[in-house]
Design an enzyme around this catalytic site. Structure first.
Site, PDB file in Angstrom:
ATOM      1  N   GLU A 244       0.881  -1.173   0.000  1.00 38.11           N
ATOM      2  CA  GLU A 244       0.000   0.000   0.000  1.00 38.11           C
ATOM      3  C   GLU A 244       0.908   1.209   0.000  1.00 38.11           C
ATOM      4  OE1 GLU A 244      -3.290   0.969   0.473  1.00 38.11           O
ATOM      5  OE2 GLU A 244      -3.860  -1.042  -0.140  1.00 38.11           O
ATOM      6  N   CYS A 278      -2.209   9.234   3.667  1.00 41.15           N
ATOM      7  CA  CYS A 278      -2.183   8.870   2.241  1.00 41.15           C
ATOM      8  C   CYS A 278      -3.468   9.323   1.567  1.00 41.15           C
ATOM      9  CB  CYS A 278      -1.981   7.371   2.085  1.00 41.15           C
ATOM     10  SG  CYS A 278      -3.150   6.412   3.042  1.00 41.15           S
TER      11      CYS A 278
END
Ligand code: NAD
Length: 523
Positions: A244, A278
């Site tokens: 990720e 993020c």
């Protein structure tokens, strides 16, 4: 010097740390040696078989006890995260203090049905006397390599499902938040078998050593550069990895948006965790003819926000010097290339505080639009309508999330269908990071990893097919072969090609092969 923490001996070689609020030096944290990392993985491997044999409810109950203990002691986590990465009161509570039990319960609801035995219906004519099912087998020891921005909450999505599925876990926390993550690991370890969960400290070298130490799967969250290196290293060792990586989320602001909600939404999702998420909104794509109004009102709201360290301040400091320097670099680059500074833009000079910063008239050649900034900065790009905005989102480097802010929900949904991202939201942004049932994922440089939801589970389990055959006689088509087997195969091929409208040909076909069929079944 040797020190004992959550089931792990660690050796000399320290990680130096500074508190970002006041630049006070924090006690150094010893780095794990390669031997200590191998020992942690070996201890995890030894503990895992018995854990895997326990009933799901039993595993879940142990984790619930740990989560309740963490929730009751949330003040400890908040103090650690304040020291290590500067999260102030409200942020620390909502990010790292409040979610232990709720996220676990959500994971239990997702994992329980997903790993239960799944029976498969086999065609009794084609496969007589047989039954089959699929079991989900835990991988063994899962290595979790973590970033610093959510040093506890960021771990729920790997550590909880890995343990619920019956794995052991060794975590390599970020070098910027080692003790916050250690606190989480210790709280789990207190309720779990010895060695089943442990943390090994250090930086990239220790992360790489963990992959080399014989783990069976790796869940990585961090930057694209590291993520690529981790994926390659795991592939070389033949183990699955979920990577990720970064994000550079855009908000598309359309002229018909509800002003109050949009301004509050942009503010929150651009500035929560000081933009160090993020899924933070880093770019606002605003329709040209409403941009003056929206930018003006945002700037007025942002100037009222309070920087810490006062209690309940809105804006914490940036978490570390690397991050602070990067934000300064991106803002300078934007201004040099013609962006307009609307508010903020100057570090305060205290600790690593940086004010909410709004840049207008940004363009795609600027780092602030192209690269992940991870700071309290919003780049405004003025666009010529929704189609223009969508084109820009779809050609960006990252593809984690994007949101559309509009009063027309039906149109919003149509536009969302055209966004090439992992999470498309209408009139909200990023909150689904805390909704375990929904996948948190992306495309392009965000990587192929999936966190959250049933789609994340292949990192933690592998499917195993089990088949039971009650037939006593050998199968008619097994060796040794003769002409009748070939003839039957040929007949079956012809039958598949026969058109429905020509079914009247069937008796003829069978009649011609009647001898073949008889001799086949007489075998
Ligand atoms: P980073 O890549 O620098 O480090 C992440 C982790 O990897 C750390 O524990 C680090 O020590 C370790 N590491 C570094 N080099 C390694 C190597 N060669 N082998 C193995 N491990 C290694 O990232 P960071 O600065 O800690 O975190 C910020 C990044 O994380 C941002 O890019 C952010 O977008 C990303 N992030 C992504 C998500 C998501 O869900 N997509 C969530 C949170 C953070």
């Amino acid at each position: 010097m040797t020190q004992r923490t959550a089931n792990l001996s660690i050796d000399d070689g320290a990680i130096e740390r500074t508190c970002p609020i006041d630049l006070r030096r924090l006690p150094a944290v010893p780095r794990a040696s390669d031997d200590a990392i191998r020992a942690a993985v070996a201890a995890a491997r030894a503990a895992q078989p018995a854990w895997r044999e326990r009933a799901f409810d039993d595993r879940a109950a142990a984790l619930v006890r740990a989560a309740k203990s963490m929730l009751a002691r949330r003040g400890e986590a908040m103090a650690l995260v304040r020291d290590e990465i500067g999260k102030l009161e409200v942020e620390a509570l909502f990010d790292e203090g409040i979610g232990h039990l709720d996220m676990l319960k959500q994971w239990i609801a997702v994992v329980r049905p997903a790993i239960a035995r799944h029976k498969i219906r086999l065609n009794p004519v084609q496969l007589p006397g047989k039954r089959a099912y699929i079991d989900q087998i835990p991988r063994g020891v899962v290595g979790v390599i973590a970033p610093w921005n959510f040093p506890i909450a960021g771990l729920y999505r790997a550590v909880y499902p890995a343990l619920l599925c019956g794995n052991a876990v060794v975590v390599k926390p970020s070098e910027y938040a080692p003790l916050t993550t250690q606190w989480f690991v210790d709280a789990l370890a207190a309720e779990l078998p010895d060695g089943l969960v442990a943390a090994v400290h250090g930086d990239g070298a220790q992360g790489a050593a963990l992959i080399d130490a014989g783990i069976d799967a790796c869940a990585f969250t961090g930057s694209p550069r590291t993520g690529h290196a981790v994926a390659v290293r795991c592939a070389e060792r033949g183990i699955p990895s979920s990577v990720e990586m970064g994000g550079k989320d855009c908000a598309i602001v359309l002229e018909d948006c509800d002003r109050e909600r949009t301004l509050a939404g942009l503010t929150h999702w651009a500035l929560a965790n000081v933009g160090q998420a993020c899924g933070a909104i880093e770019v606002a794509l605003i329709e040209e003819h409403v941009a003056d109004e929206i930018v003006g009102r945002l700037a007025a709201a942002w100037q009222r926000l309070q920087l810490g360290p006062a209690p309940y301040a809105d804006i914490s400091p940036l978490a570390n010097r690397r991050q602070y320097d990067l934000v300064i670099e991106h803002v300078a680059d934007a201004l040099a290339k013609g962006a307009t500074l609307v508010c903020g833009g100057q570090a305060t000079g205290e600790g690593l505080f940086y004010p909410p910063t709004l840049l207008d008239h940004c363009t795609e050649d600027m780092k602030i639009v192209r690269d992940e900034t991870f700071g309290p900065v919003l780049a405004v790009v003025r666009v010529d309508g929704a189609a223009d905005a969508i084109r820009r989102v779809n050609r960006a480097r990252y593809g984690l999330g994007a949101s559309i802010w509009t009063g027309d929900l039906a149109r919003g949904e149509q536009l969302a269908a055209r966004l090439d991202v992992g999470i498309a939201s209408i009139n909200n942004h990023s909150f689904t990071g805390a909704v375990v049932a929904l996948p948190w994922t992306g495309t392009r440089e965000t990587g192929f990893g999936v966190a959250n939801s049933v789609h994340a589970l292949p990192t933690f389990v592998r499917p195993k097919a089990v088949v039971i055959d009650r037939s006593a006689k050998p199968e008619a088509w097994w060796m040794p072969w003769d002409r009748s087997v070939w003839e039957l195969g040929d007949l079956l091929s012809d039958l598949q090609l026969m058109k429905l409208g020509r079914a009247w040909k069937l008796p003829l076909l069978l009649q011609r092969r009647v001898k073949t069929i008889r001799s086949f079944f007489a075998r």
